[in-house]
Every structure is written in structure tokens, then in C-alpha cells.
Design a protein around this motif. Structure first.
Motif, PDB file in Angstrom:
ATOM      1  N   ALA A 108       0.815  -0.898   0.013  1.00  0.00           N
ATOM      2  CA  ALA A 108       0.023  -0.404  -0.144  1.00  0.00           C
ATOM      3  C   ALA A 108       1.118   1.151   0.303  1.00  0.00           C
ATOM      4  O   ALA A 108       0.432   2.080  -0.782  1.00  0.00           O
ATOM      5  N   GLU A 109       1.702   1.446   0.331  1.00  0.00           N
ATOM      6  CA  GLU A 109       2.866   2.612   0.692  1.00  0.00           C
ATOM      7  C   GLU A 109       3.831   1.848  -0.698  1.00  0.00           C
ATOM      8  O   GLU A 109       3.573   3.457  -0.952  1.00  0.00           O
ATOM      9  N   ALA A 110       3.829   2.055  -1.176  1.00  0.00           N
ATOM     10  CA  ALA A 110       4.177   1.575  -2.647  1.00  0.00           C
ATOM     11  C   ALA A 110       3.285   2.051  -3.615  1.00  0.00           C
ATOM     12  O   ALA A 110       4.024   2.459  -4.634  1.00  0.00           O
ATOM     13  N   ARG A 111       2.295   1.326  -3.188  1.00  0.00           N
ATOM     14  CA  ARG A 111       1.668   2.655  -4.412  1.00  0.00           C
ATOM     15  C   ARG A 111       1.202   4.002  -4.323  1.00  0.00           C
ATOM     16  O   ARG A 111       1.182   4.335  -5.313  1.00  0.00           O
ATOM     17  N   ALA A 112       0.885   4.044  -2.964  1.00  0.00           N
ATOM     18  CA  ALA A 112       0.529   5.361  -2.591  1.00  0.00           C
ATOM     19  C   ALA A 112       1.859   6.209  -3.276  1.00  0.00           C
ATOM     20  O   ALA A 112       1.725   7.646  -3.630  1.00  0.00           O
ATOM     21  N   LEU A 113       3.282   5.894  -3.109  1.00  0.00           N
ATOM     22  CA  LEU A 113       4.309   6.812  -3.128  1.00  0.00           C
ATOM     23  C   LEU A 113       4.763   6.398  -5.301  1.00  0.00           C
ATOM     24  O   LEU A 113       4.886   7.977  -5.551  1.00  0.00           O
ATOM     25  N   ALA A 114       3.591   5.455  -5.732  1.00  0.00           N
ATOM     26  CA  ALA A 114       4.393   5.477  -7.447  1.00  0.00           C
ATOM     27  C   ALA A 114       3.114   6.662  -7.753  1.00  0.00           C
ATOM     28  O   ALA A 114       3.611   6.936  -8.603  1.00  0.00           O
ATOM     29  N   VAL A 115       1.663   6.453  -7.366  1.00  0.00           N
ATOM     30  CA  VAL A 115       0.892   7.126  -7.736  1.00  0.00           C
ATOM     31  C   VAL A 115       1.109   8.472  -7.889  1.00  0.00           C
ATOM     32  O   VAL A 115       1.290   9.434  -7.609  1.00  0.00           O
ATOM     33  N   ASP A 116       2.057   9.048  -6.560  1.00  0.00           N
ATOM     34  CA  ASP A 116       2.409  10.120  -6.021  1.00  0.00           C
ATOM     35  C   ASP A 116       3.109  11.386  -6.760  1.00  0.00           C
ATOM     36  O   ASP A 116       3.184  12.087  -6.926  1.00  0.00           O
ATOM     37  N   ARG A 117       4.112   9.924  -7.356  1.00  0.00           N
ATOM     38  CA  ARG A 117       5.330  10.442  -8.111  1.00  0.00           C
ATOM     39  C   ARG A 117       4.837  10.540  -9.254  1.00  0.00           C
ATOM     40  O   ARG A 117       5.532  11.192 -10.544  1.00  0.00           O
ATOM     41  N   TYR A 118       4.059   9.752 -10.086  1.00  0.00           N
ATOM     42  CA  TYR A 118       3.166   9.931 -11.482  1.00  0.00           C
ATOM     43  C   TYR A 118       2.459  11.245 -10.904  1.00  0.00           C
ATOM     44  O   TYR A 118       2.781  12.486 -12.067  1.00  0.00           O
ATOM     45  N   ARG A 119       2.172  11.845  -9.977  1.00  0.00           N
ATOM     46  CA  ARG A 119       1.491  13.143 -10.154  1.00  0.00           C
ATOM     47  C   ARG A 119       2.520  14.353 -10.269  1.00  0.00           C
ATOM     48  O   ARG A 119       3.031  15.282 -11.502  1.00  0.00           O
ATOM     49  N   ALA A 120       4.006  14.067  -9.731  1.00  0.00           N
ATOM     50  CA  ALA A 120       4.569  14.887  -9.746  1.00  0.00           C
ATOM     51  C   ALA A 120       5.736  15.623 -11.556  1.00  0.00           C
ATOM     52  O   ALA A 120       5.850  15.926 -11.753  1.00  0.00           O
ATOM     53  N   TYR A 121       5.122  13.721 -11.902  1.00  0.00           N
ATOM     54  CA  TYR A 121       5.827  13.595 -13.103  1.00  0.00           C
ATOM     55  C   TYR A 121       4.903  14.151 -13.981  1.00  0.00           C
ATOM     56  O   TYR A 121       4.898  14.915 -15.307  1.00  0.00           O
ATOM     57  N   LEU A 122       3.560  14.029 -13.396  1.00  0.00           N
ATOM     58  CA  LEU A 122       2.570  15.093 -14.584  1.00  0.00           C
ATOM     59  C   LEU A 122       2.694  16.352 -14.746  1.00  0.00           C
ATOM     60  O   LEU A 122       3.553  16.721 -15.365  1.00  0.00           O
ATOM     61  N   THR A 123       3.593  16.901 -13.531  1.00  0.00           N
ATOM     62  CA  THR A 123       2.815  18.827 -13.102  1.00  0.00           C
ATOM     63  C   THR A 123       4.374  18.793 -13.758  1.00  0.00           C
ATOM     64  O   THR A 123       4.539  20.462 -14.371  1.00  0.00           O
ATOM     65  N   ASP A 124       5.866  18.199 -13.385  1.00  0.00           N
ATOM     66  CA  ASP A 124       6.872  18.513 -13.567  1.00  0.00           C
ATOM     67  C   ASP A 124       7.365  18.208 -15.049  1.00  0.00           C
ATOM     68  O   ASP A 124       7.956  19.571 -15.728  1.00  0.00           O
ATOM     69  N   GLU A 125       7.154  16.933 -15.652  1.00  0.00           N
ATOM     70  CA  GLU A 125       7.264  16.811 -17.134  1.00  0.00           C
ATOM     71  C   GLU A 125       7.299  16.795 -18.280  1.00  0.00           C
ATOM     72  O   GLU A 125       6.846  16.198 -19.312  1.00  0.00           O
ATOM     73  N   ARG A 126       5.597  15.845 -17.786  1.00  0.00           N
ATOM     74  CA  ARG A 126       4.307  15.770 -18.974  1.00  0.00           C
ATOM     75  C   ARG A 126       2.703  17.085 -18.790  1.00  0.00           C
ATOM     76  O   ARG A 126       2.224  16.656 -18.313  1.00  0.00           O
ATOM     77  N   PRO A 127       3.858  17.994 -18.161  1.00  0.00           N
ATOM     78  CA  PRO A 127       2.058  19.124 -18.561  1.00  0.00           C
ATOM     79  C   PRO A 127       1.215  18.909 -19.361  1.00  0.00           C
ATOM     80  O   PRO A 127      -0.174  19.388 -19.204  1.00  0.00           O
ATOM     81  N   ASP A 128       1.668  18.691 -20.583  1.00  0.00           N
ATOM     82  CA  ASP A 128       0.583  18.138 -22.117  1.00  0.00           C
ATOM     83  C   ASP A 128      -0.268  16.926 -21.503  1.00  0.00           C
ATOM     84  O   ASP A 128      -1.172  17.000 -22.537  1.00  0.00           O
ATOM     85  N   LEU A 129       0.173  16.320 -20.656  1.00  0.00           N
ATOM     86  CA  LEU A 129      -0.461  15.095 -20.490  1.00  0.00           C
ATOM     87  C   LEU A 129      -1.790  15.004 -20.207  1.00  0.00           C
ATOM     88  O   LEU A 129      -3.123  14.953 -20.141  1.00  0.00           O
ATOM     89  N   ILE A 130      -1.408  16.555 -18.940  1.00  0.00           N
ATOM     90  CA  ILE A 130      -3.088  17.500 -18.390  1.00  0.00           C
ATOM     91  C   ILE A 130      -4.322  18.213 -19.323  1.00  0.00           C
ATOM     92  O   ILE A 130      -4.242  17.175 -19.062  1.00  0.00           O
ATOM     93  N   GLU A 131      -3.410  18.583 -20.043  1.00  0.00           N
ATOM     94  CA  GLU A 131      -4.071  19.336 -21.184  1.00  0.00           C
ATOM     95  C   GLU A 131      -4.866  17.785 -22.263  1.00  0.00           C
ATOM     96  O   GLU A 131      -5.843  17.937 -22.604  1.00  0.00           O
ATOM     97  N   ARG A 132      -3.911  17.130 -22.335  1.00  0.00           N
ATOM     98  CA  ARG A 132      -4.526  15.969 -23.155  1.00  0.00           C
ATOM     99  C   ARG A 132      -5.740  15.508 -22.645  1.00  0.00           C
ATOM    100  O   ARG A 132      -6.720  15.200 -22.760  1.00  0.00           O
ATOM    101  N   ALA A 133      -5.017  15.188 -20.772  1.00  0.00           N
ATOM    102  CA  ALA A 133      -6.816  14.379 -20.069  1.00  0.00           C
ATOM    103  C   ALA A 133      -7.516  15.291 -20.334  1.00  0.00           C
ATOM    104  O   ALA A 133      -8.785  14.660 -20.599  1.00  0.00           O
ATOM    105  N   ARG A 134      -7.697  16.381 -20.792  1.00  0.00           N
ATOM    106  CA  ARG A 134      -9.254  17.958 -19.739  1.00  0.00           C
ATOM    107  C   ARG A 134     -10.053  17.093 -20.790  1.00  0.00           C
ATOM    108  O   ARG A 134     -11.078  17.917 -21.382  1.00  0.00           O
ATOM    109  N   THR A 135      -9.068  16.534 -22.526  1.00  0.00           N
ATOM    110  CA  THR A 135      -9.717  17.052 -23.591  1.00  0.00           C
ATOM    111  C   THR A 135     -10.461  15.707 -24.055  1.00  0.00           C
ATOM    112  O   THR A 135     -11.407  15.255 -24.702  1.00  0.00           O
ATOM    113  N   GLU A 136      -9.401  14.683 -23.939  1.00  0.00           N
ATOM    114  CA  GLU A 136      -9.556  13.026 -24.443  1.00  0.00           C
ATOM    115  C   GLU A 136     -10.212  12.513 -23.753  1.00  0.00           C
ATOM    116  O   GLU A 136     -10.652  11.657 -23.825  1.00  0.00           O
TER     117      GLU A 136
END
Length: 199
Positions: free
Chosen positions: A131-159
Motif C-alpha cells: 500500500a505504501e509503495a502504491r501510494a508513493l508510485a501514484v504520488d510520483r506520477y503526480r510529480a511526473y505530470l506536473t514537472d515533466e508532462r504538463p501536456d498530458l494534463i491538457e490532453r486528459a482534459r480533452t481526451e
């Protein structure tokens, strides 16, 4: 006495002799229809979310379309005969939305969270439970989107807006698809501190 201005039913009623002593009862009214008025059928309540998801996953039930509720994460199953619900979008690692952070291990030897770069594990972090590992992996995905792939956030809002999302993660477990649901709905995506992940 019946008159020419009266209709047939009124003429028949007027022809009935009035008995002495009951003149004060007022005019005689035609009999009412004994059948009760038809009752309006109440609008059926929407099916519970999990029941709707199960119905649309059955073969031949794809015509039901998207459920009349908020989008949710569903488990993508790899078994014979299983079909993705109509309108649902796969967001696992076979797509651009996949989480680059992985987990591996067991409760005896511990769990690790890492990212594969050229076949090598990078950013390795050890955890005491799945459970701790999954929560950390999900939180790192949040950082991945905001820091490395903000374009995916915009794509998600439309797709992904209004769509159920499919991922192999089991129901109830932390999953990156929950982050994508927030992104698709326009909600903010903010990585949390590791000490807050268990809360």
C-alpha cells in the motif's frame, strides 16, 4: 323540463321527476367514471455505479452506453471474453498515460518503487508495504505530470473528460488512473509529501 339547449345526457336528467322534499339537494350530476385515474410512473432511480459498470461489461450490453454518473476507474481484465465498457479509455503503460513508476517486491523482502531508464532501475525507494509503495508510485506520477508532462494534463482534459478509465490495478488500490480522473475533471494535481501518503 328538458330544453333544446341541453345535451342528451342533461335532457335525460332533467326528465327525471323530482321527489317532494329533496329539492334542496341541488342539481343531479352524471355518474363519475368508476375507474381510478392512471398513476404516473415514477422515474426509475439510476443504477448503482458498480452495477452499471458490470452491466456494460457483459457481452452484448455495450449499447447501454456511458453510465449517468461521474467517471470512475475500472479494472482492465485480461481474460477471454472480457470487453472494455463502451466509452471507457485504457490508460495503462501501453498508452501515453501509463505510469513510468513501477513497484515490485513482497511483504517478506520489502517493496521498491523505481523507474526504468534504458533498462536500469532509477529513483529506487524502499517501502515496507504494498500500500505504501502504491501510494508513493501514484504520488510520483503526480510529480511526473506536473514537472515533466504538463501536456498530458491538457490532453486528459480533452481526451478523457467524461470517460471511465481502465487500468489493471485492482479496485480499492491506489492507481495513477485516479490522478487522471482529477486531471480530466479539471481538478488540481498536487504531489503530496511522503509522510502524508499514508493518511
Amino acid at each position: 323540463m328538458p330544453t333544446a339547449e341541453q345535451g342528451p345526457a342533461e335532457q335525460q336528467l332533467a326528465a327525471v321527476p323530482v321527489l317532494p322534499g329533496i329539492e334542496d339537494l341541488g342539481p343531479v350530476r352524471p355518474p363519475q367514471d368508476p375507474r381510478p385515474a392512471p398513476r404516473r410512473r415514477a422515474r426509475p432511480e439510476p443504477l448503482p455505479e458498480l452495477l452499471w459498470a458490470g452491466l456494460t461489461a457483459l457481452p452484448g450490453m455495450e449499447h447501454l452506453g456511458p453510465s449517468p454518473r461521474a467517471p470512475q476507474r475500472l479494472q482492465r481484465r485480461r481474460v477471454a471474453g472480457w470487453k472494455a465498457p463502451r466509452g471507457a479509455v485504457i490508460v495503462d503503460r501501453t498508452t501515453a498515460y501509463g505510469n513510468p513508476w513501477r513497484i515490485a517486491g513482497d511483504d517478506r523482502r520489502g517493496w521498491r518503487v523505481f523507474r526504468l531508464v534504458d533498462g536500469a532501475e532509477t529513483g529506487l525507494t524502499l517501502c515496507t508495504s504494498e500500500a505504501e509503495a502504491r501510494a508513493l508510485a501514484v504520488d510520483r506520477y503526480r510529480a511526473y505530470l506536473t514537472d515533466e508532462r504538463p501536456d498530458l494534463i491538457e490532453r486528459a482534459r480533452t481526451e478523457l473528460a467524461g470517460c471511465d478509465l481502465l487500468c489493471p490495478c485492482r479496485p480499492g488500490a491506489a492507481c495513477h488512473a485516479d490522478v487522471l480522473l482529477d486531471a480530466a475533471a479539471g481538478r488540481p494535481i498536487t504531489p503530496r509529501r511522503r509522510e502524508d501518503l499514508a493518511s
